[in-house]
Design a protein around this motif. Structure first.
Motif, PDB file in Angstrom:
ATOM      1  N   ARG A   1       0.853  -1.173   0.000  1.00 44.11           N
ATOM      2  CA  ARG A   1       0.000   0.000   0.000  1.00 44.11           C
ATOM      3  C   ARG A   1       0.896   1.232   0.000  1.00 44.11           C
TER       4      ARG A   1
ATOM      5  N   LYS B   1      -5.769  -8.672   9.567  1.00 52.97           N
ATOM      6  CA  LYS B   1      -7.194  -8.946   9.728  1.00 52.97           C
ATOM      7  C   LYS B   1      -7.764  -9.526   8.425  1.00 52.97           C
ATOM      8  N   GLU B   2      -7.420  -8.871   7.321  1.00 54.98           N
ATOM      9  CA  GLU B   2      -7.889  -9.334   6.015  1.00 54.98           C
ATOM     10  C   GLU B   2      -7.497 -10.777   5.736  1.00 54.98           C
TER      11      GLU B   2
ATOM     12  N   SER C   1      -6.456  -6.730  20.966  1.00 53.61           N
ATOM     13  CA  SER C   1      -6.323  -7.481  19.718  1.00 53.61           C
ATOM     14  C   SER C   1      -5.890  -8.913  20.003  1.00 53.61           C
TER      15      SER C   1
ATOM     16  N   ALA D   1      -1.959  -4.128  10.754  1.00 54.68           N
ATOM     17  CA  ALA D   1      -3.148  -4.645  11.436  1.00 54.68           C
ATOM     18  C   ALA D   1      -4.235  -4.954  10.412  1.00 54.68           C
ATOM     19  N   LYS D   2      -4.363  -4.082   9.414  1.00 55.86           N
ATOM     20  CA  LYS D   2      -5.387  -4.264   8.394  1.00 55.86           C
ATOM     21  C   LYS D   2      -5.105  -5.527   7.566  1.00 55.86           C
TER      22      LYS D   2
ATOM     23  N   LYS E   1      -0.806   0.494  11.439  1.00 57.40           N
ATOM     24  CA  LYS E   1      -2.214   0.476  11.035  1.00 57.40           C
ATOM     25  C   LYS E   1      -2.375  -0.433   9.805  1.00 57.40           C
ATOM     26  N   PHE E   2      -1.449  -0.270   8.855  1.00 58.66           N
ATOM     27  CA  PHE E   2      -1.467  -1.089   7.639  1.00 58.66           C
ATOM     28  C   PHE E   2      -1.291  -2.573   7.979  1.00 58.66           C
TER      29      PHE E   2
END
Lengths: 375, 375
Positions: free
Chosen positions: A130, A162-163, A208, A158-159, A155-156
């Protein structure tokens, strides 16, 4: 709360049992003494050290998805290559994902992202990238560049985790990074929190279930990661920001640590050890403070605190417990500094009731007879 | 155990009451609002800061005898002059004694001893001096020069205090000394114990009722002591050992700290603050470990330890409690290193009983069912 070794061991046991169940389902049997040994792949020393640390941290050895953060520098390339080696050799039965965040801080950054993608493809792992504009993020938030980059990165990660339903995210911080962190925090006049450096494993975020692990932190030097990449004839990127002395961290690395090394050639290992000792102490104090807080919160009386118990406790515990109480009462510790905790503490020792301390962003704390309360 | 502020406050209160009783006996009344104010002597800023720290540390303000250790350098001369100023101004009603130990390390050392004696006489205080051969002491004990000098000095101070029935011994360590101590210990890879530096007040020895206080430690810089001496036109001695770079401490002072100052001009204050924060944490952990030990020692079962309680405790507490238990069991901790504590700890987690750890200099520790015991 930090990732807890006991919980890790329980999880590992569970995963092992799941693995055994799967073996039973597929009819494969575990090798026995009398059966021929499976052919052993010779692991590089670097990968062996990683495997050892992996076990020590209680990270899952099978049936889990793991995100590896890869900038393209020697440290993260070595981490990816060695994880890849362990997976190829069947030492870890994990699915790896490569995550790369392009910070748009240098003009080569798009090429770097392509380079990381190509490396991941060559090794046979899915990669996710990203691009963010860290300068704009920093300008918008008031953070400095390093803080904004760090925040965007986690943040990236973690995303992505999760994905992809990953349970572990890996970063490639080395023992040198740990030593630099300790020295930087010392230069800032930190207490135990800062001097205990980075944790080798913790929850990725508050509440988390994803673990952020740094499996190189406890043992790998920067020269080890470079040598390991070279031994596999894999190139790595160099980031000129790592040599730009306008960054304090770079000056610590290039000026201060070498001078400290002239006093003690093993200073990096020493600082890492100091951090580890302090981390243990920190965990113990934090737990003791939580217990004190539990005792001092009156049952059935909301969240008011018994002054007598707090006043008798050792200073460091009392202040930690008050900080935890403030956090529980307002949901976070934003803008709460040491001076505010000390102000609340002063209510304990005054003779008069009725005094009030106003915390930044609220609420008020007041003493009423034998209790501290939020107004 | 460290000198405890609560105990100090109780003692101070008691001394104040004694002082009031004496006033009553001699018929002198404390000044009241309506009576003319007694003439104020204007105190130098340095002496005012000392008086403030004296109160903060809960040291006795009257009717006590105090030994001041004076080498003749700027720090100790400033300490003596400022204590003298407070006594002259009747801010502290104490009897001062000057103690000087001649280490025989330099050929000027006899002259230095005479110089200190003359200074004490000029100020009207009794002085006590002694000469020891530190080189011979070091050779005999295996200590290095600094360690042998330190040991001889504190032994001498304890002797003088006892002879003169003093309750407090003062040394002139400054905030610069504190910062150097923290950095030296950091270079050695210390944990919290070393990084918490020197204590501003503690018992002079195990079980001693004499307090060793360092009332300059928390606030005075070396330049402050020199300027204060100059402002009173009092000379001080310079010790060429303080500039001899064969001593690690001198190199820390002259090379490393100046470089750290280039990152943070307030680094000395920062390091002193770090030490103070860690000292509080250290005290809290030590107390929590003692409590854990009390709980884990089976009543009426000698000194055997309950394994279940220890195994559940946080690592740092458990190791501290084990260390305390070993100390109680053998009387001291001579030759006990971290590795021995870890070996004893390993007994807790093994499945099998019957394992034995032999401590250097004895005794053996063994696990018997649910307990650890000394053999």
């Amino acid at each position: 709360m930090s990732w807890n070794l006991a919980a890790a061991k329980a999880l590992m046991l569970e995963l092992r049992q799941t693995a055994m169940t799967n073996e039973r389902k597929t009819g494969k049997k575990p090798p026995t003494r009398s059966s021929p040994r499976p052919q052993r792949v010779r692991l590089a020393g670097f990968a062996q050290s990683l495997a050892k640390e992996w076990r020590r941290l209680g990270l899952p050895a099978a049936n889990a998805r793991v995100v590896v953060a890869v900038s393209g520098g020697a440290d993260s390339v070595a981490l990816l290559l060695s994880m890849n080696e362990l997976v190829d050799a069947n030492k870890l039965r994990l699915k790896l994902f490569v995550a790369h965040l392009d910070h748009s801080l240098r003009k080569d950054s798009r090429a770097d992202a392509r380079w990381v993608k190509a490396l991941a493809r060559r090794l046979g792992h899915e990669s996710l990238a990203r691009r963010v504009n860290v300068k704009a993020l920093a300008a918008g938030s008031g953070d400095n560049l390093e803080q904004a980059a760090r925040r965007a990165r986690y943040k990236f990660l973690a995303k992505v985790a999760k994905e992809k339903q990953a349970v572990v995210v890996l970063t490639a911080h080395t023992m040198d990074d740990q030593a630099e962190t300790v020295v930087l925090n010392l230069l800032r006049g930190s207490g135990m929190d800062g001097l205990s450096g980075m944790e080798p494993a913790r929850q990725l975020g508050e509440g988390s279930e994803i673990i952020l692990a740094r499996p190189l932190l406890g043992w790998a030097r920067r020269t080890d990661t470079e040598n390991y990449c070279r031994s596999l004839a894999v190139e790595f990127l160099t980031d000129e920001m790592n040599t730009d002395e306008k960054f304090t961290r770079v000056r610590v690395r290039r000026q201060l640590l070498p001078q400290m090394e002239s006093f003690n050639p093993k200073i990096v290992e020493g600082l890492a050890r100091t951090a580890e000792l302090l981390r243990e102490d920190f965990a113990a104090l934090d737990r003791a403070a939580s217990r004190l807080l539990e005792l001092a919160i009156e049952d059935g009386a909301g969240s008011r605190l018994r002054i007598d118990l707090l006043a008798l406790a050792p200073t460091a515990l009392r202040r930690r417990a008050l900080r935890q109480w403030i956090e529980q009462g307002r949901g976070d510790l934003k803008r709460i500094e040491r001076v505010h905790v000390l102000a609340v503490e002063s209510l304990l020792f005054g003779d008069r009731g009725g005094r009030v301390i106003e915390l930044p962003g609220g609420p008020k704390v007041l003493r009423r007879q034998k209790w501290l309360e939020f107004a």
